[in-house]
Design an enzyme around this catalytic site. Structure first.
Site, short mmCIF file in Angstrom:
data_model
loop_
_atom_site.label_atom_id
_atom_site.label_comp_id
_atom_site.label_asym_id
_atom_site.label_seq_id
_atom_site.Cartn_x
_atom_site.Cartn_y
_atom_site.Cartn_z
N CYS A 188 0.82 -1.22 0.00
CA CYS A 188 0.00 0.00 0.00
C CYS A 188 0.86 1.27 0.00
O CYS A 188 0.58 2.22 -0.75
CB CYS A 188 -0.93 -0.01 1.21
SG CYS A 188 -0.20 -0.72 2.69
N HIS A 245 -3.18 6.23 4.48
CA HIS A 245 -1.76 6.29 4.80
C HIS A 245 -1.20 7.64 4.32
O HIS A 245 -1.51 8.09 3.21
CB HIS A 245 -0.98 5.19 4.07
CG HIS A 245 -1.21 3.80 4.58
ND1 HIS A 245 -2.05 3.48 5.62
CD2 HIS A 245 -0.64 2.62 4.17
CE1 HIS A 245 -2.01 2.17 5.83
NE2 HIS A 245 -1.16 1.63 4.97
P1 NAP Z 1 -8.02 -9.28 7.23
O1 NAP Z 1 -9.03 -8.19 7.32
O2 NAP Z 1 -7.46 -9.84 8.48
O3 NAP Z 1 -8.65 -10.47 6.35
C1 NAP Z 1 -7.96 -11.65 6.10
C2 NAP Z 1 -8.70 -12.45 5.06
O4 NAP Z 1 -7.95 -13.62 4.76
C3 NAP Z 1 -10.07 -12.92 5.54
O5 NAP Z 1 -10.97 -12.98 4.46
C4 NAP Z 1 -9.76 -14.32 6.04
O6 NAP Z 1 -10.87 -15.17 6.06
C5 NAP Z 1 -8.78 -14.76 4.96
N1 NAP Z 1 -8.03 -15.92 5.43
C6 NAP Z 1 -7.20 -15.98 6.49
N2 NAP Z 1 -6.73 -17.23 6.64
C7 NAP Z 1 -7.29 -17.97 5.65
C8 NAP Z 1 -7.23 -19.33 5.29
N3 NAP Z 1 -6.50 -20.21 5.97
N4 NAP Z 1 -7.93 -19.75 4.19
C9 NAP Z 1 -8.69 -18.88 3.50
N5 NAP Z 1 -8.81 -17.58 3.81
C10 NAP Z 1 -8.11 -17.13 4.86
O7 NAP Z 1 -6.77 -8.83 6.37
P2 NAP Z 1 -6.68 -7.78 5.17
O8 NAP Z 1 -6.30 -6.47 5.69
O9 NAP Z 1 -7.90 -7.89 4.32
O10 NAP Z 1 -5.42 -8.30 4.38
C11 NAP Z 1 -5.36 -9.55 3.80
C12 NAP Z 1 -4.01 -9.72 3.13
O11 NAP Z 1 -3.93 -8.82 2.05
C13 NAP Z 1 -2.83 -9.37 4.04
O12 NAP Z 1 -2.44 -10.48 4.78
C14 NAP Z 1 -1.80 -8.91 3.07
O13 NAP Z 1 -1.00 -9.96 2.59
C15 NAP Z 1 -2.63 -8.33 1.95
N6 NAP Z 1 -2.68 -6.87 2.04
C16 NAP Z 1 -2.11 -6.20 1.05
C17 NAP Z 1 -2.12 -4.84 1.06
C18 NAP Z 1 -1.44 -4.11 -0.03
O14 NAP Z 1 -0.91 -3.09 0.21
N7 NAP Z 1 -1.41 -4.61 -1.24
C19 NAP Z 1 -2.72 -4.13 2.06
C20 NAP Z 1 -3.30 -4.81 3.10
C21 NAP Z 1 -3.26 -6.21 3.04
P3 NAP Z 1 -11.70 -15.41 7.43
O15 NAP Z 1 -12.55 -14.20 7.62
O16 NAP Z 1 -12.50 -16.63 7.09
O17 NAP Z 1 -10.71 -15.60 8.51
C1 3JM Z 2 0.15 -5.91 4.32
O1 3JM Z 2 1.43 -12.91 5.23
C2 3JM Z 2 0.83 -12.19 6.02
O2 3JM Z 2 0.55 -12.55 7.14
C3 3JM Z 2 0.41 -10.81 5.57
C4 3JM Z 2 1.33 -9.71 5.97
C5 3JM Z 2 0.90 -8.39 5.34
C6 3JM Z 2 1.40 -7.97 4.11
C7 3JM Z 2 2.26 -8.89 3.30
O3 3JM Z 2 3.45 -9.03 3.59
O4 3JM Z 2 1.71 -9.45 2.35
C8 3JM Z 2 0.00 -7.58 6.03
C9 3JM Z 2 -0.37 -6.36 5.51
C10 3JM Z 2 1.04 -6.72 3.61
C11 3JM Z 2 1.59 -6.22 2.34
O5 3JM Z 2 0.84 -5.67 1.53
O6 3JM Z 2 2.80 -6.29 2.11
#
Ligand code: NAP
Ligand code: 3JM
Length: 335
Positions: free
Chosen positions: A130, A243
């Site tokens: 992000c 952010h």
């Molecule tokens: P979040 O609100 O905690 O949501 C996590 C999601 O992952 C939920 O839908 C959860 O499902 C699912 N999940 C977790 N464990 C799983 C499993 N074993 N099998 C299937 N689904 C599973 O997190 P978030 O903020 O949306 O972020 C999710 C991911 O996106 C992060 O970990 C990171 O890698 C990425 N991310 C990227 C950016 C970016 O800048 N590109 C920003 C933020 C996050 P349940 O509800 O069923 O637990």
């Molecule tokens: C943003 O693998 C994980 O548990 C997710 C960690 C995470 C990440 C990541 O490294 O993919 C949380 C929030 C990010 C990201 O976008 O880099």
């Protein structure tokens, strides 16, 4: 966009997944069918899309049969295991995690900056962190105009970047904080309410955090220039969405603040908000719920001959995650 496609959202119940669903709807993405995937914890949940409720299904390798685009945001380990399964079944994966970002075969794309990189994909395209996504929008036109020697960035990142549990943690701690109670941190390493934490993700042996190294490495990859010197300090602040970044740019040739303002006004995805004497500069509250990356406080750095200072704010769930992912899918369809 004439052909309609079948889309899966992996991590559909998370904050990024929900924003993806809303973004697909808002942008009228040409969807024939939407498949929502998450963990067993979410079985029985339904999420609204175009006026209809769609049941959330448990993610398994077979979930990807018949899927054209799979948008992943369920953490790095889920992408590691399931992105190859999706590709094996013919899907194109747009991955929001850090897992594949630095892989040489995986394009890392912000469409306004390097859409050309999409042409070489082999099934997986990575969405940047992000904080990187909004920063490269600010850097790209300056890089093209006068070259960039060095970037020094400090971030002020909202809690929604750490997921749904982190949002609840700030809410809970804020309530307890004003009533004078003690808080026990769970998601963050220290209390986040009424505090500022100079740690995002874990620490590495070089003293930087993983989040800081993501910004450093991803910026060079997206701009296609390993020679740019980049250093970052990433900080969590008690803000729900949005952010902010203080970015100091040392350019190769001199550029004035006025010139930077003018080239940023022409950059797609950027909105210049820069009239500080009249109170015009962006804050997270201005950016939350918006698609643009907002830039203000543009000025010449008094300490060096070729330096620019600016302040850059974006909705981390939109340009930082869901919007950029959907824009990548749109760009792929248009290829
Ligand atoms: P979040 O609100 O905690 O949501 C996590 C999601 O992952 C939920 O839908 C959860 O499902 C699912 N999940 C977790 N464990 C799983 C499993 N074993 N099998 C299937 N689904 C599973 O997190 P978030 O903020 O949306 O972020 C999710 C991911 O996106 C992060 O970990 C990171 O890698 C990425 N991310 C990227 C950016 C970016 O800048 N590109 C920003 C933020 C996050 P349940 O509800 O069923 O637990
Ligand atoms: C943003 O693998 C994980 O548990 C997710 C960690 C995470 C990440 C990541 O490294 O993919 C949380 C929030 C990010 C990201 O976008 O880099």
């Amino acid at each position: 966009m004439s052909k309609k496609v079948v889309v899966a959202v992996v991590g559909a119940t998370g904050v990024v997944g929900r924003e993806m669903i809303a973004t697909l709807e808002a942008r009228d993405f040409p969807i024939e069918k939407l498949v929502l995937l998450a963990s067993e914890r979410s079985v029985g949940e339904k999420i609204q899309f175009r006026g209809q409720f769609i049941h959330v299904e448990v993610l398994v390798p077979e979930s990807f049969v018949g899927i054209d685009f799979a948008l992943f945001s369920a953490g790095g380990s889920i992408s590691e295991t399931f992105a190859p399964e999706a590709v094996k079944r013919g899907a194109i994966v747009i991955d929001n995690t850090s897992f594949f970002r630095m892989h040489p075969d995986v394009p890392l794309v912000v469409p306004e900056v390097n859409a050309h990189a999409l042409k070489t994909h082999r099934g997986i395209i990575a969405n940047p962190n992000c904080s990187t996504a909004q920063m490269v929008l600010a850097l790209k036109p300056i890089y093209d105009a006068v070259g960039i020697e060095r970037v020094v960035v400090s971030t002020y990142q909202s809690v929604s970047g750490a997921g749904k549990d982190a949002i609840v943690e700030l809410e809970t701690q804020s309530r307890i904080g004003v009533s004078g109670g003690q808080v026990v941190p769970k998601i963050f390493s220290k209390p986040i309410a009424f505090n500022v934490i100079p740690q995002i993700d874990s620490f590495l042996d070089n003293g930087y955090t993983k989040e800081e190294m993501k910004m450093i490495n991803e910026t060079k990859k997206i701009l296609g220039d390993d020679k740019i010197a980049v250093t970052a300090t990433t900080v969590r602040v008690p803000v729900f969405i949005g952010h902010s970044e203080s970015i100091n740019i040392q350019t190769k040739q001199k550029i004035t603040a006025h010139e930077v303002r003018e080239i940023l006004k022409k950059m797609p995805g950027v909105e210049v908000m820069d009239d500080p004497k009249n109170g015009v500069y962006p804050t997270p509250r201005d950016a939350a719920g918006k698609d643009a990356t907002f830039i203000g406080r543009i000025r010449e750095d008094l300490s060096i001959p070729n330096g620019i200072e600016l302040w850059c704010v974006a909705d981390n769930l939109r340009k930082g995650a869901a919007l950029n992912a959907v824009q990548i899918a749109e760009a792929l369809i248009a290829l």
